[in-house]
Design an enzyme around this catalytic site. Sequence first.
Site, mmCIF file in Angstrom:
data_model
loop_
_atom_site.group_PDB
_atom_site.id
_atom_site.type_symbol
_atom_site.label_atom_id
_atom_site.label_comp_id
_atom_site.label_asym_id
_atom_site.label_seq_id
_atom_site.Cartn_x
_atom_site.Cartn_y
_atom_site.Cartn_z
ATOM 1 C CG HIS A 73 -1.773 -1.076 1.510
ATOM 2 N ND1 HIS A 73 -3.001 -1.192 0.918
ATOM 3 C CD2 HIS A 73 -1.647 -2.156 2.328
ATOM 4 C CE1 HIS A 73 -3.611 -2.283 1.359
ATOM 5 N NE2 HIS A 73 -2.808 -2.880 2.216
HETATM 6 C C1 BDR Z 1 -2.384 0.824 5.659
HETATM 7 O O1 BDR Z 1 -2.527 0.338 6.999
HETATM 8 C C2 BDR Z 1 -1.300 -0.153 7.463
HETATM 9 O O2 BDR Z 1 -1.473 -1.426 8.017
HETATM 10 C C3 BDR Z 1 -0.354 -0.167 6.297
HETATM 11 O O3 BDR Z 1 0.961 0.128 6.709
HETATM 12 C C4 BDR Z 1 -0.898 0.881 5.376
HETATM 13 O O4 BDR Z 1 -0.387 2.155 5.682
HETATM 14 C C5 BDR Z 1 -3.172 -0.080 4.727
HETATM 15 O O5 BDR Z 1 -4.506 -0.107 5.097
#
Ligand code: BDR
Length: 317
Positions: A241
């Site tokens: 992400h």
């Molecule tokens: C986001 O939430 C976190 O767990 C990850 O690092 C990312 O920033 C994804 O939903």
Amino acid sequence: MTALIIDTDPGVDDAFAIALACSSPEVDLLGVTTVFGNVGLAMTTRNALRLLALYGREDVPVAAGADRPLVFPHPHRARYVHGEDGLSGLSDSLPARATGLASTDAVSLLAALLDRAAEPVTIVPIGPLTNIALLLAVHPSLTGKIARIVIMGGAMAGGNVTAGAEFNIWSDPEAARRVLTEEEVPTVLVPMDLTVRCAVDQAWLDRLAASGERGRTLVDLTAVYRAHYRKSLGRDGTVLHDAVAMAEAISPGILKTTPLPLEVECGQGPGRGMVIADRRTTAAREASGERGGRRVDVALDADLDGVREHMITQLIG
Ligand code: BDR
Ligand code: CA
């Protein structure tokens, strides 16, 4: 050169985003600030320092920020996604950084870096938006020094932490609402709808691992994370992400964005933390008596293979 500050809660995909910034010669990394999120603040801060050490970045100032959301505390952490220490249990295997924390807090460091910057700065929040909301609330005179805020967060069609909400926004909806709806700073939101579509496969990770020690280390950090995504996606796909948002921060336009008015649900019901994008036409919006004010550029599409190739090319160097 893109002057850039990362606000982060490492986090396996945060590790890839930090690595991407450190590996990109066009980035002038001014600082890193940390926030609670995937794990507690002490651990996210320790992880950020160690990841910078992995890339030999003793020069980048690091400051710790919020250890809880602005208004409503909650105990949730994402250890089941990122491992107990946020890095698949391998945080201790990373090199320790000789340079410790800056002798200031995250918001003060952000403000000082913006204040002294010669060119507008891109801020890349890849965790809960608590530090950024505080920055904008306390230092409104500095907004002109921000080129863009490129945020990983939100879900247009189904969340990951609840049915409707994505983790970063859900972790501090009041802060997210301030940043996404109340401010006039140019902002890009990279929601999980797109980041999931940019998931990388085994061949991508193998290529990175074969590129050298740093690549090997990054791939090792994905162990717990990959297992989680294999289960939740039902296929082998590692969803980076935060690195996808970082790709847009480094290479503006690599993601296709649509300007949309946003709202963040701050109630205590099942919709808490949802981002609501108003996709009506202007005419339809006005017919209902709403004018629709500020718009955020929401990344809804991209050349997916192009993004994956861009990330690996930068990481391999
Ligand atoms: C986001 O939430 C976190 O767990 C990850 O690092 C990312 O920033 C994804 O939903
Ligand atoms: Ca993150």
